[in-house]
Write a protein that holds these residues in place. Structure first.
Motif, PDB file in Angstrom:
ATOM      1  N   LEU A  10       0.834  -1.206   0.000  1.00 56.81           N
ATOM      2  CA  LEU A  10       0.000   0.000   0.000  1.00 56.81           C
ATOM      3  C   LEU A  10       0.866   1.251   0.000  1.00 56.81           C
ATOM      4  O   LEU A  10       0.549   2.241  -0.674  1.00 56.81           O
ATOM      5  CB  LEU A  10      -0.926  -0.009   1.215  1.00 56.81           C
ATOM      6  N   GLU A  11       1.953   1.227   0.776  1.00 51.35           N
ATOM      7  CA  GLU A  11       2.848   2.372   0.799  1.00 51.35           C
ATOM      8  C   GLU A  11       3.511   2.596  -0.556  1.00 51.35           C
ATOM      9  O   GLU A  11       3.855   3.724  -0.908  1.00 51.35           O
ATOM     10  CB  GLU A  11       3.923   2.178   1.873  1.00 51.35           C
ATOM     11  N   SER A  65      -5.008  -5.176  -6.989  1.00 52.46           N
ATOM     12  CA  SER A  65      -3.757  -5.825  -7.374  1.00 52.46           C
ATOM     13  C   SER A  65      -3.135  -6.561  -6.200  1.00 52.46           C
ATOM     14  O   SER A  65      -2.634  -7.683  -6.341  1.00 52.46           O
ATOM     15  CB  SER A  65      -2.786  -4.782  -7.928  1.00 52.46           C
ATOM     16  N   ILE A  66      -3.177  -5.960  -5.017  1.00 57.28           N
ATOM     17  CA  ILE A  66      -2.631  -6.618  -3.825  1.00 57.28           C
ATOM     18  C   ILE A  66      -3.419  -7.886  -3.506  1.00 57.28           C
ATOM     19  O   ILE A  66      -2.841  -8.941  -3.200  1.00 57.28           O
ATOM     20  CB  ILE A  66      -2.643  -5.655  -2.627  1.00 57.28           C
ATOM     21  N   GLY A  67      -4.758  -7.792  -3.586  1.00 60.36           N
ATOM     22  CA  GLY A  67      -5.576  -8.965  -3.299  1.00 60.36           C
ATOM     23  C   GLY A  67      -5.305 -10.111  -4.255  1.00 60.36           C
ATOM     24  O   GLY A  67      -5.234 -11.277  -3.843  1.00 60.36           O
ATOM     25  N   ALA A 124     -11.473  -7.544   0.966  1.00 58.07           N
ATOM     26  CA  ALA A 124     -10.683  -7.963   2.118  1.00 58.07           C
ATOM     27  C   ALA A 124      -9.471  -7.062   2.311  1.00 58.07           C
ATOM     28  O   ALA A 124      -9.123  -6.707   3.443  1.00 58.07           O
ATOM     29  CB  ALA A 124     -10.240  -9.413   1.943  1.00 58.07           C
ATOM     30  N   ILE A 125      -8.829  -6.662   1.219  1.00 62.42           N
ATOM     31  CA  ILE A 125      -7.683  -5.756   1.332  1.00 62.42           C
ATOM     32  C   ILE A 125      -8.146  -4.375   1.786  1.00 62.42           C
ATOM     33  O   ILE A 125      -7.451  -3.687   2.543  1.00 62.42           O
ATOM     34  CB  ILE A 125      -6.948  -5.669  -0.008  1.00 62.42           C
TER      35      ILE A 125
END
Length: 315
Positions: free
Chosen positions: A123-124, A131-133, A142-143
């Motif tokens: 996230l930083e 994309s993270i999920g 959820a993210i």
């Protein structure tokens, strides 16, 4: 003297970790391309591999990216283009996950400390939540929920290690509060205000502390909203399909409430049949009992045996 420790073991313990959990992620990243002393950023697609044992000039370069070559070029037959990099370098470039080798995790699966740290660092770096999920096997929602751990202004999420903190809101309290509303319906904010009035009347203490992962909503208000939307546990609460801006929202003084409409929920009390008065006979119809003069009913096999003269198995 302490026993001799192999140098390979010391190096293995000091190897940088895959802090972003990028191993197996196929990403599209802006990668520099230098031609004729001119550097341009090109979008390339490659699969990230975590290779802490690979030979490298810099100790931090634990990632090996297998870039796909453009089809139809003479170098396509040579296989993927290999580039070594590190997280500190990769986080400064714009990238998005296209595919992942991580299997999707079931809903409500608890996050590991490694996953929480990966969400934080990604996230930083400016990576999108979708994309993270996709990269760690979670959904976008959820993210979004986990991101509230690191955003300023949100209450910290509960770890779940301590005793459970209750809000004081029950289904019965919500039902009795909605009975005081016109036509037994209202928005979530109106129902919550009615719950507070009903709790003060009944002497019930509500937990008005900020709920974990929320900016301003209390634990009691979050519980009220959860009961109104839980169709499986509370089918007596249903959405009418109507949306409106309630006076309670405007009274809170927030400008965003003046243009945001909230769904309206309705409470349907259970249908209770009238009980008979004491001393009066019941109106329930009772079927008359007809005695069986011929005795208990016999089975078809027993009837055939009796008509044939009885059981002849023994002569």
């Amino acid at each position: 003297m302490a026993p001799d420790v192999p140098a390979a073991a010391i190096v293995a313990e000091a190897e940088p970790d895959d802090v972003a959990m990028l191993d197996g992620n196929t990403i599209e990243v802006a990668w520099p391309q230098t031609r004729e002393c001119v550097t341009k950023m090109r979008k390339r697609v490659g699969t990230v591999r975590y290779r802490p044992k690979q030979q490298r000039n810099r100790f931090e370069n634990v990632y090996l990216i297998e870039f796909e070559r453009r089809p139809g070029t003479p170098r396509t037959a040579k296989g993927p283009r290999l580039r070594k990099t590190r997280w500190e370098k990769l986080r400064g470039r714009t990238y998005v996950v296209l595919r992942s080798a991580v299997l999707p995790k079931p809903a409500r699966t608890q996050y590991s400390p490694e996953e929480i740290e990966a969400v934080r660092v990604r996230l930083e770096a400016g990576e999108t939540q979708a994309s993270i999920g996709l990269g760690i096997g979670r959904t976008k929602n959820a993210i979004t929920g986990q991101s509230k751990r690191f955003l300023p202004g949100y209450a910290p999420l509960s770890t779940g290690d301590g005793p459970r903190v209750k809000s004081g809101v029950t289904v019965e309290l919500t039902e009795s509060a909605m009975l005081t509303l016109p036509e037994y319906e209202g928005t979530a904010v109106e129902v919550f205000e009615a719950v507070k009035r009903q709790a003060a009347t009944e002497g019930v203490a509500l937990n008005l502390e900020t709920a974990p992962g929320e900016r301003a909503r209390s634990r009691a208000e979050v519980t009220v909203k959860r009961l109104l939307t839980d169709r499986k546990r509370c089918p007596q609460f249903s959405a009418t399909g109507e949306k409106r801006v309630s006076d309670a929202q405007i009274d809170r003084g927030a400008k965003k409430y003046k243009s945001r409409k909230s769904p309206v929920y309705k409470y349907s009390p259970p249908i209770v049949t009238a009980e008979r008065e004491p001393g009066r006979p019941s109106t329930k119809r009772v079927r008359a009992h007809t005695p069986n003069v011929g005795g208990p009913k016999k089975s078809a096999r027993k009837t055939k045996e009796l008509l044939a003269g009885g059981d002849r198995r023994h002569g």
